[in-house]
Design a protein around this motif. Structure first.
Motif: not given
Lengths: 386, 528
Positions: A130-135, A137-138, A141-142, A160-161, A266
């Protein structure tokens, strides 16, 4: 649509209403004695010894026919083992043991949505923090979009996330996705996921072991994670900290002997530490794109991913000796073959023959003043790009 | 008495200063002398005035000694707008107009030899200065009346010629005159489609949640922003939409911004104050003079000042000329530019937000996404290009984000795209909170707050402070970088109404500064 015995269905429904999902003891009893008899005996035990009185009281006053009808009018169907639509991937849970004292094949599943669960094959679970990063999430989604475009069903938990990103990627690619919930399949948790779940149900499915209106209690999340792992042919964990619930799903995936995959992040990112740990210990296989995932969840020999390397460079095509000669040829001014031979430390006859070969390849050219690198590779060599 | 005095205005930087223009006509060797540190235009003024007076049917004292003084004598006077006051004061000293009729008035305008008037730059700051010094009346070229009339409490009269000016002060009927001639020189480098900016909205862009959040934080706190990414990743589109996230200028800002545009010769001329934050996007090949200010002849503010209180967009900034990059250090750090000319220095305010955009390599195609990597650059070219990005300028950049083209998001049926107005509401609220907090201070936004004051008077919560110190000790942040993170943490707190920034805000701020992925809760809290 063939249905299991109605009495069995109703007994299972009643039992699931009064026990928590993943209750191993009840699951074992039902396997051994059948749901009808288990229900009857539980009621009887109350009469006999006063034990389990509360459960027995509730069992007696429980009217599964009404609950079934109520569920159906809310758009939910109740599937049990033996139904034609029952997804057989879940049966493997019988042999998968317990994680955190929960496990076993579900008594039944409440499902809403257009997708028939028995058509689920080769699906991919995509889970994470849930505590994801935009990296993360992106990427999710891809990945969801790419998998859906490849015709795969994407399974996740609507959290969420990462979960939501994966679902949304599949929806964006107009694919099918399954959401396994810890609350009743007619509810939305988190509430912000309501619209997404409705969209999922249009082409996919939203399901739960928990009866309609059921609340998303904490242990129910752990119980539903085994459903995600069991419905899919393999699980991808995108981002997970050390204590992420996604690692529980990963554990189930291993129990079920399905491929477990992890996406690195990372090395400084706390959100990827759990995945990194699994990759390091070899429990999870590293994947960076949908093709990698497909290779692992498909039959041997299908969807093979071509080995990728950097672009072939000029020197890769030459023998070692020819390469040494080429390196001794100057970039801009010219030199005769004896000078080149001295620089390269190779005999003159061999150098001459090598230069002739290199000239045929177009790497060097000659005029009255001597040899020089050809135009084509001069830039490469100068920029050390070769 | 062969002496007369009136007023004009000298512009230094963006400020006007009241100047007494005095003429003395006496016996002595015939000739004209101009004293009072005038530039070439000013020293040539008497020639223009002489011809303008003669061609207006009046007399020039050619057999007398004429001395023109611009006082205070130690203030530099530049420009051609002193012509009108000079001519009138000579006429008064020779008794052709009544000296008293020139009192309490500022005259500005360039004279042509035929006696007509020409527009001059900077009429608005001249009007502002006039009012501030208690002058009651301004006379200027007719076409610029509306610009000067923006200043309340000042009587503004427009005229077309010297003859009309004389009739005005004498109270005589106005003679006919040809229309006012346009200003000399063009405006600064035109950028693409000023009017386009009114139509663009944030919701035009698909996805880009990370970059949009960064833009919101940058806008709220006045932080400089770097957008890095390949062609087609949306850097320019986002930068163009950032002014739309900023609230309207307040009255002081509006006067400053409009004055600067006036000085640059870039005012639309319809007499309205500029209310919206300006957007300036010079081409990367622009000269230092056009970006910083200066130029030969008339000194003008550059693009950084034209973006004062707005957004300066430097696209392809690694391709900027080296001298331009070096000269950007000062405005980034001190919010003003100093233009040196001879022995004089002129200062213009330049308190805009800068948005830098950079491709990952010179050809712009280098992706981290292998599927579309079509870069044609050599390794050396890429390295040199990246080195330019990492110079001392980037140390002054608060927020760095890496953009990738948003392909999947464009088809996401659940995407909620906020409009510029929705984000602007949050930005406005955040700015109000900053205005309250810095009410007694000489700065207004977190991005402008000095490090020492932040540490002393606006500290972070303990846990946040410790996290930050740990990063500095561990070497992942420089001391200067830590100050920038501190500022960002305040802006993040201001956007969500958190009273004191704590460890959560610091974490987000560190990611924004370093170009690391953001925790998705940062993006979620904004959308809720």
């Amino acid at each position: 649509m063939s249905r299991a015995d109605d009495a069995d269905r109703l007994a299972r429904l009643a039992l699931s209403h009064l026990t928590e999902p993943g209750n191993l003891r009840i699951a074992a009893l039902v396997t051994e004695l059948g749901a009808v008899r288990v229900r009857a005996e539980l009621i009887e035990q109350r009469r006999l010894s006063g034990e389990h009185e509360d459960i027995a009281v509730r069992l007696e006053s429980c009217h599964p026919e009404e609950m079934l009808a109520a569920g159906e009018s809310a758009g939910l169907r109740y599937l049990v083992p033996g139904d034609e639509e029952w997804p057989h991937g879940l049966d493997d849970l019988a042999d998968a043991g317990a994680v955190q004292e929960m496990g076993g094949v579900p008594l039944g599943l409440w499902v809403r949505g257009a997708l028939r669960l028995d058509s689920v094959s080769g699906a991919v679970a995509v889970v994470g923090a849930r505590a994801s990063t935009s990296y993360g999430d992106d990427f999710s989604m891809r990945l969801g979009a790419d998998l859906a475009s490849a015709g795969r069903i994407v399974v996740s938990g609507a959290a969420a996330g990462i979960d939501q990103a994966a679902h949304r990627g599949a929806l964006a690619a107009q694919g099918r996705t399954i959401a396994a919930l810890a609350c009743g399949a007619d509810r939305a948790y988190p509430s912000s996921a309501g619209r997404m779940l409705d969209l999922i149900a249009e082409e996919g499915a939203v399901l739960s072991e928990v009866p309609p209106r059921g609340a998303p209690l904490r242990h129910r999340f752990l119980a539903r994670n085994r459903l995600i792992a069991a419905l899919a042919a393999g699980t991808v964990v995108v981002e997970a900290g050390y204590r992420s619930g996604a690692l529980n799903t990963a554990h189930w995936t291993e129990r079920l002997n399905r491929p477990l995959m992890g996406v690195p992040g990372p090395v400084t990112s706390a959100s990827s530490q759990g995945v990194h740990q699994h990759l390091r210990s070899g429990r999870a296989t590293l994947v960076t794109q949908a093709e990698d995932v497909l290779e692992l969840v498909s039959k041997a020999g299908e969807h093979l991913v071509a080995h990728r390397s950097g672009a072939t460079r000029t020197r890769d095509r030459l023998t070692t000796r020819h390469r040494r000669v080429l390196e001794a040829v100057p970039v801009s001014r010219r030199a005769h073959s004896d000078s080149i031979a001295r620089t390269a430390g190779i005999g003159l006859a061999e150098v001459r023959s090598a230069l002739a070969h290199l000239q045929r390849c177009g790497y060097v050219d000659e005029d009255v003043d001597g040899w020089r690198l050809g135009d084509g590779i001069r830039d490469e060599i100068r920029d050390r790009a070769w | 008495m062969p002496f007369a005095s009136t007023h004009s205005i000298a512009i230094r930087g963006a400020q006007g200063h009241l100047v007494d223009v005095q003429a003395d006509v006496s016996t002595g060797k015939a000739g004209i002398s101009v004293v009072g540190r005038g530039d070439l235009s000013v020293s040539q003024a008497p020639q223009r005035c002489q011809m303008a007076i003669l061609n207006s049917g009046l007399e020039w004292p050619s057999s007398r000694r004429v001395t023109i003084l611009f006082s205070p004598a130690d203030l530099d006077k530049r420009g051609t707008h002193f012509d009108l006051s000079t001519a009138l004061v000579v006429l008064a000293a020779t008794g052709q107009v009544a000296p008293a009729s020139l009192a309490d008035t500022v005259f500005v305008g360039e004279l042509t030899l035929g006696g007509g008037l020409r527009e001059v730059a900077g009429v608005l700051p001249m009007a502002i200065a006039s009012r501030e010094r208690g002058i009651g009346r301004l006379v200027c070229p007719e076409t610029q009346v509306r610009e000067a009339a923006m200043v309340p409490g000042l009587e503004v009269i427009g005229i077309r010629s010297l003859g009309q000016a004389v009739a005005l002060v004498q109270g005589d009927p106005m003679p006919q005159a040809a229309p006012v001639a346009a200003m000399s020189g063009g405006s600064l480098l035109a950028w693409r489609g000023e009017d386009r900016l009114d139509d663009v909205d944030l919701c035009d862009l698909a996805g880009m949640a990370d970059a949009k959040y960064a833009a919101e934080v940058a806008a709220a706190g006045g932080h400089h922003l770097l957008l890095s990414g390949p062609k087609g990743s949306g850097k320019t589109s986002l930068a163009e939409r950032i002014p739309g996230l900023l609230p309207d200028l307040d009255i002081d800002e509006a006067l400053e911004v409009t004055s600067l545009h006036s000085l640059a010769g870039a005012l639309p001329g319809d007499g309205t104050l500029l209310e919206r934050p300006p957007f300036s996007a010079p081409h990367h090949d622009a000269t230092k003079a056009s970006i910083i200010g200066g130029g030969t002849g008339r000194v003008r503010p550059g693009e950084v000042s034209r973006a004062h209180c707005g957004v300066l967009f430097l696209d392809e900034f690694p391709l900027l000329r080296t001298d331009v990059i070096d000269s950007l250090r000062q405005p980034l750090e001190t919010a003003e530019v100093t233009v040196a000319r001879g022995d004089e220095t002129v200062r213009y305010p330049a308190r805009g937000m800068v948005v830098f955009a950079a491709n990952p390599c010179p050809c712009g195609n280098w992706h981290t996404d292998r599927a579309v990597d079509q870069c044609s650059c050599t390794a050396n070219q890429r390295r040199d290009y990246q080195a330019r990005v990492r110079g001392p300028i980037t140390d002054r950049i608060d927020i760095t984000r890496h953009l990738v083209p948003a392909t999947v998001e464009a088809h996401d049926p659940l995407a909620v795209r906020e409009s510029s107005a929705q984000v602007r509401a949050r930005v406005t609220l955040a700015r109000e909170r900053q205005a309250d907090r810095y009410a007694e201070r000489p700065w207004r936004l977190n991005g402008q707050a000095p490090g020492a004051a932040l540490a002393r008077d606006f500290p972070l919560e303990d846990e946040g402070r410790r996290l930050l110190q740990g990063l500095v000790v561990g070497g992942s942040l420089t001391q200067r970088g830590a100050v920038r993170v501190h500022r960002l943490a305040w802006t993040i707190a201001d956007l969500t109404g958190v009273v004191t920034p704590g460890v959560e805000e610091v974490e987000i701020a560190v990611s924004l500064r370093r170009g690391d992925p953001l925790p998705s809760r940062a993006l979620r809290r904004v959308a809720s």
